[in-house]
Design an enzyme around this catalytic site. Structure first.
Site, PDB file in Angstrom:
ATOM      1  N   CYS A  92       0.837  -1.199   0.000  1.00 54.36           N
ATOM      2  CA  CYS A  92       0.000   0.000   0.000  1.00 54.36           C
ATOM      3  C   CYS A  92       0.879   1.259   0.000  1.00 54.36           C
ATOM      4  CB  CYS A  92      -0.977  -0.040   1.175  1.00 54.36           C
ATOM      5  SG  CYS A  92      -2.397   1.059   0.960  1.00 54.36           S
ATOM      6  N   HIS A 180      -3.965  -5.319   0.149  1.00 60.02           N
ATOM      7  CA  HIS A 180      -3.471  -5.903   1.404  1.00 60.02           C
ATOM      8  C   HIS A 180      -3.557  -7.425   1.351  1.00 60.02           C
ATOM      9  CE1 HIS A 180      -2.817  -2.166   3.637  1.00 60.02           C
ATOM     10  NE2 HIS A 180      -3.834  -1.706   2.928  1.00 60.02           N
ATOM     11  N   GLU A 182      -1.529  -9.334   2.713  1.00 62.50           N
ATOM     12  CA  GLU A 182      -1.061  -9.855   3.999  1.00 62.50           C
ATOM     13  C   GLU A 182      -2.182 -10.025   5.016  1.00 62.50           C
ATOM     14  OE1 GLU A 182      -1.419  -5.498   4.886  1.00 62.50           O
ATOM     15  OE2 GLU A 182      -1.050  -6.766   3.143  1.00 62.50           O
TER      16      GLU A 182
END
Length: 431
Positions: A92, A180, A182
């Site tokens: 990001c 995102h 993760e």
């Protein structure tokens, strides 16, 4: 001086809720310790990579195109990692900073993109080291309002209609993710709690998370496992490059006085005109003029170095006119068996991750009867004293250790000198 390779990963966080989540899990599973810089808690951003084997820069509410505390230092860290070809992962805000560090431009996007949405992988993703197991379309968590224009040479890996740049790679070791990937359930809950107004624009964000995460998990986990494996495989190389890259521009000036000793050592190799010589771990190329003088215009001189910045320094010193400069691992040389008649190596063999493998590889590329010269412009005792340590009994360069190590690799030691002003060991390939 050479570094002692260590394998830790520097993670820069900008907000308490935007931690590494599954990235951290994958790094831990691979046995990679994490060194975290929590800028949100007041940690200063390191001004160098240190011995970092990788750099991970997470997201946050700031904009990459506006000044915020630590931004300048983070961009410098990213540029240093790119120059040293140390693995990088930007998420990001981290991806936008990576693009800026590489010469691209972060900018406002066409409005907020928050919640679960599909991205399409680009054709280049099929052969990408991290994206190869990600399907053509995957639903991921978005939480951003900015985007970026990629620098020249970057490879687009994923996109969507509204935000064409969703993932990219720069060179062969730096990745940026706008979304995102993760995220796990803890991440979704933390994001929603930290940014309730933004979360309210995606009403099914939390309730639908378990289903989306279950579908995403195999691809997400494989992606970060690949990243952790890449970091592990390159750890020693990365530590070497992070040590030498910032020193490369001044290396020649710092050690200019050693030139005559390098030249005298090269003469001890006994090379003749027309022969083929290799300087492995050539650095800025201090031995290359002497090697060229020994083999003459009709001979071949090669300089092999792992750190790109050192090869750049060698070229600036005019050494590219004397030798062919190659970037390669000393333990995996891009040369055929018996390609050279002699190898010169200064201060390298006892600092490679596997000295026995290096000695075997150097024997492989040397003709029978060829010569290996190990050199350092300081003796062992002088170097130990300079670094404030005693001579260690297991020091590879001690004659009682070096002789059998050379013999096991196919070399016979025929000269050993450990003087106050130089170290020199000459060996001949016997099998």
């Amino acid at each position: 001086m050479s570094p002692t390779p260590t394998a830790d990963v520097l993670v820069v966080e900008h907000a308490s809720q935007e931690g590494p989540y599954v990235i951290g899990t994958a790094l831990e599973a691979a046995g990679l310790p994490v060194r975290t810089c929590r800028t949100w808690a007041g940690d200063p951003v390191p001004d160098s990579l240190g011995d970092a084997a990788a750099l991970v820069v997470m997201g946050g509410p700031a904009s990459a195109y506006e000044d915020f505390p630590g931004r300048t230092t983070e961009l410098a860290l990213l540029r240093a990692a790119l120059e040293a070809e140390v693995p990088v992962l930007g998420v990001c805000l981290g991806a936008q900073l990576l693009a800026e560090a590489a010469g691209g431009r972060a900018r406002p996007g066409p409005g907020s993109q928050i919640g679960w949405g599909d991205v399409r992988t680009a054709p280049a993703a099929r052969t990408d080291p991290l994206f190869a197991d990600v399907p053509g379309s995957v639903r991921v968590l978005h939480w951003h309002g900015d985007t970026m224009d990629l620098p020249a040479g970057a490879t687009l890996l994923a996109s969507c209609d509204r935000y064409p740049v969703q993932a990219f790679r720069i060179g062969g070791s730096a990745w940026g993710l706008q979304f995102h990937l993760e995220a796990d359930k803890a991440a979704v809950d933390a994001f929603a709690a930290a940014f309730p107004d933004e979360a309210a624009t995606a009403p099914d964000l939390v309730v639908s998370a378990p289903g989306h995460l279950a579908a995403l998990a195999p691809h997400r986990d494989a992606f970060f496992e690949h990243f952790a494996a890449l970091v592990t495989a390159r750890a020693a190389r990365s530590a070497t490059r992070t040590f030498f890259t910032p020193r490369a521009a001044t290396w020649e000036q710092r050690f200019a006085a050693d030139g005559p000793r390098y030249a005298a050592a090269v003469v001890r190799m006994g090379l003749r005109p027309g022969r083929r010589a290799l300087d492995v771990g050539c650095g800025s190329g201090r031995a290359l003029p002497a090697l060229r003088a020994e083999v003459g215009a009709e001979g071949v001189v090669l300089g092999v170095e792992l750190t790109p910045a050192m090869l750049t320094a060698a070229a600036k010193e005019g050494r590219a006119d004397l030798a062919r400069l190659l970037m390669a691992d000393a333990c995996r040389l891009p040369l055929a068996a018996g390609a050279v008649d002699g190898i010169f190596s200064a201060g390298l063999v006892d600092h490679v991750p596997d000295p026995a493998a290096a000695l075997r590889e150097w024997a492989r590329v040397t003709v029978m009867g060829g010569v290996l010269l190990l050199f350092h412009p300081s003796g062992r005792a002088e170097r130990a004293a300079r670094h404030g340590r005693p001579l260690a009994p297991d020091d590879l360069l001690a004659e009682e250790n070096l002789r059998p190590a050379l013999r096991a690799a196919g070399w016979s030691l025929d000269c050993y000198e450990d003087a106050s002003r130089h170290f020199l060991a000459r060996a001949v390939r016997v099998r």
